[in-house]
Scaffold this motif. Sequence first.
Motif, short mmCIF file in Angstrom:
data_model
loop_
_atom_site.label_atom_id
_atom_site.label_comp_id
_atom_site.label_asym_id
_atom_site.label_seq_id
_atom_site.Cartn_x
_atom_site.Cartn_y
_atom_site.Cartn_z
N CYS A 63 0.88 -1.11 -0.03
CA CYS A 63 -0.02 -0.02 -0.16
C CYS A 63 0.82 1.09 -0.02
O CYS A 63 0.23 2.30 0.09
CB CYS A 63 -0.97 -0.01 1.19
N ASP A 64 1.97 0.96 0.09
CA ASP A 64 2.82 2.21 -0.09
C ASP A 64 2.91 2.74 -1.50
O ASP A 64 2.81 1.89 -2.35
CB ASP A 64 4.39 2.01 0.37
N GLY A 65 3.12 3.90 -1.66
CA GLY A 65 2.97 4.63 -2.96
C GLY A 65 1.65 4.65 -3.87
O GLY A 65 0.66 5.13 -3.02
N ALA A 66 1.70 4.05 -4.91
CA ALA A 66 0.43 3.98 -5.72
C ALA A 66 -0.71 3.15 -4.91
O ALA A 66 -2.01 3.65 -4.89
CB ALA A 66 0.56 3.39 -6.89
N GLY A 67 -0.38 2.35 -4.19
CA GLY A 67 -1.41 1.52 -3.50
C GLY A 67 -2.02 0.56 -4.29
O GLY A 67 -2.05 0.52 -5.34
N GLY A 68 -3.21 0.02 -3.86
CA GLY A 68 -4.06 -0.98 -4.32
C GLY A 68 -5.56 -0.58 -4.25
O GLY A 68 -5.73 0.51 -3.35
N PRO A 69 -6.40 -1.41 -4.59
CA PRO A 69 -7.82 -1.12 -4.65
C PRO A 69 -8.46 -1.05 -3.19
O PRO A 69 -9.42 -0.38 -3.04
CB PRO A 69 -8.56 -2.41 -5.25
N VAL A 118 -6.82 -14.40 -13.37
CA VAL A 118 -7.53 -12.75 -14.33
C VAL A 118 -6.97 -11.58 -13.51
O VAL A 118 -7.44 -11.50 -12.17
CB VAL A 118 -8.86 -12.88 -14.67
N ALA A 119 -6.29 -10.64 -13.70
CA ALA A 119 -6.12 -9.31 -13.05
C ALA A 119 -5.69 -9.59 -11.76
O ALA A 119 -6.30 -9.27 -10.62
CB ALA A 119 -7.27 -8.49 -13.30
N PRO A 120 -4.84 -10.51 -11.34
CA PRO A 120 -4.43 -10.91 -9.98
C PRO A 120 -3.73 -9.50 -9.36
O PRO A 120 -2.87 -8.81 -9.91
CB PRO A 120 -3.26 -11.85 -10.13
N GLU A 121 -4.13 -9.71 -8.08
CA GLU A 121 -3.48 -8.54 -7.30
C GLU A 121 -2.30 -8.41 -6.61
O GLU A 121 -1.72 -9.63 -6.54
CB GLU A 121 -4.87 -8.02 -6.23
N TYR A 122 -1.52 -7.48 -6.17
CA TYR A 122 -0.22 -7.57 -5.39
C TYR A 122 0.83 -8.20 -6.54
O TYR A 122 1.51 -8.92 -5.81
CB TYR A 122 -0.31 -8.24 -4.13
N ARG A 123 0.90 -7.79 -7.64
CA ARG A 123 1.84 -8.51 -8.66
C ARG A 123 3.27 -8.36 -8.05
O ARG A 123 4.02 -9.52 -8.35
CB ARG A 123 1.70 -7.92 -9.80
N ALA A 124 3.55 -7.43 -7.47
CA ALA A 124 5.10 -7.08 -7.05
C ALA A 124 5.26 -8.25 -6.08
O ALA A 124 6.60 -8.90 -5.84
CB ALA A 124 5.39 -5.78 -6.47
N ALA A 125 4.49 -8.66 -5.35
CA ALA A 125 4.80 -9.50 -4.05
C ALA A 125 4.83 -11.14 -4.52
O ALA A 125 5.40 -11.88 -3.88
CB ALA A 125 3.69 -9.49 -3.13
#
Length: 321
Positions: free
Chosen positions: A182-188, A223-230
């Motif tokens: 959630c740092d920076g741009a963050g998520g939904p 499909v559009a999985p979240e937290y891609r960087a992790a």
Amino acid sequence: MKYLVLLLLALCPLIAVAEPAPGVARLAQVGGPERQIDLTIWYPSDTEAAEVVGGNAVFRGATAAPAAPLPTGRLPLVIVSHGGLRSATDSGAWLSAALARRDMIAVEVNGPRVTGAGDAVDEIWQRPRDIVATMDRVLSDPVWSRHVDTNRISVVGFALGGTAALLAGGARIDPAIFAASCDGAGGPDCGWLERQGRTLADVRRDRLDRMRGDPRVASVVAVAPEYRAAWQDGMGRMSAPAHIVRLGAPGGPAPDGATLAAIPDAAPADAFAVCTETGSRILREDGGDPALCASSPDARRAVHARLLDQVLEGLAARTRQ
């Protein structure tokens, strides 16, 4: 004449479902006492529809035939984990029904509805456990186990469910990167969490460290999985082939160990069901996100058709390596 018109209007919902539809059944309170999930099972059928599943004031549901005769033989099993933290029950009904129409048994996982941020931060490791519990329940059931081809078990997920699908297939997640997501741009959901005084750093990292994929999973579609960087650096440990579908711009190459497709003119909201005529207004009045209903019904159905093609393409890679 006035009464005839009123009668026809009253009959319209019944006429709308008077068509062949997939069968549907439910298994309630699956899992342990600390976290019970409900399963909606879709299966091939040409029985006349008699019910609408997954519909509400915002989204249209999918027609279904409850108590339709079960299919003969053994069919592929697809576990569907749809939506983000606060998605409604059976939010993936349109996709599960479409898979059942293509001779698969699709089981949508409906976990407990998240109402507070304290529980929400742990959904990242709870959702993959729900998928495993679903496999355990279906494969141990005296009825459904006779209809499943255990060599063709797949998981399809969207948004947070897409991340869960990858983790159930063996991807590893970096707890430190997730905690800082959630740092920076963050998520939904970052703003929602922050308003309740919680952050993703509150996650139980010991549970993240202990997560392992299930070898019964033969393929994964996310499909559009979240937290891609992790998770993107942990794809090399997957035991199942993975197909990732991005809704919008491709956004870079596919992670190692996965194939990648994109639907550039789509948005993540297009993976939800077609909206009702009043859906956008209700979302605005209730403080929701009207963008969930930004697409017209025809435009969303067009995306659904292309998305289904991509899901089927990913499922075609289900042969175990």
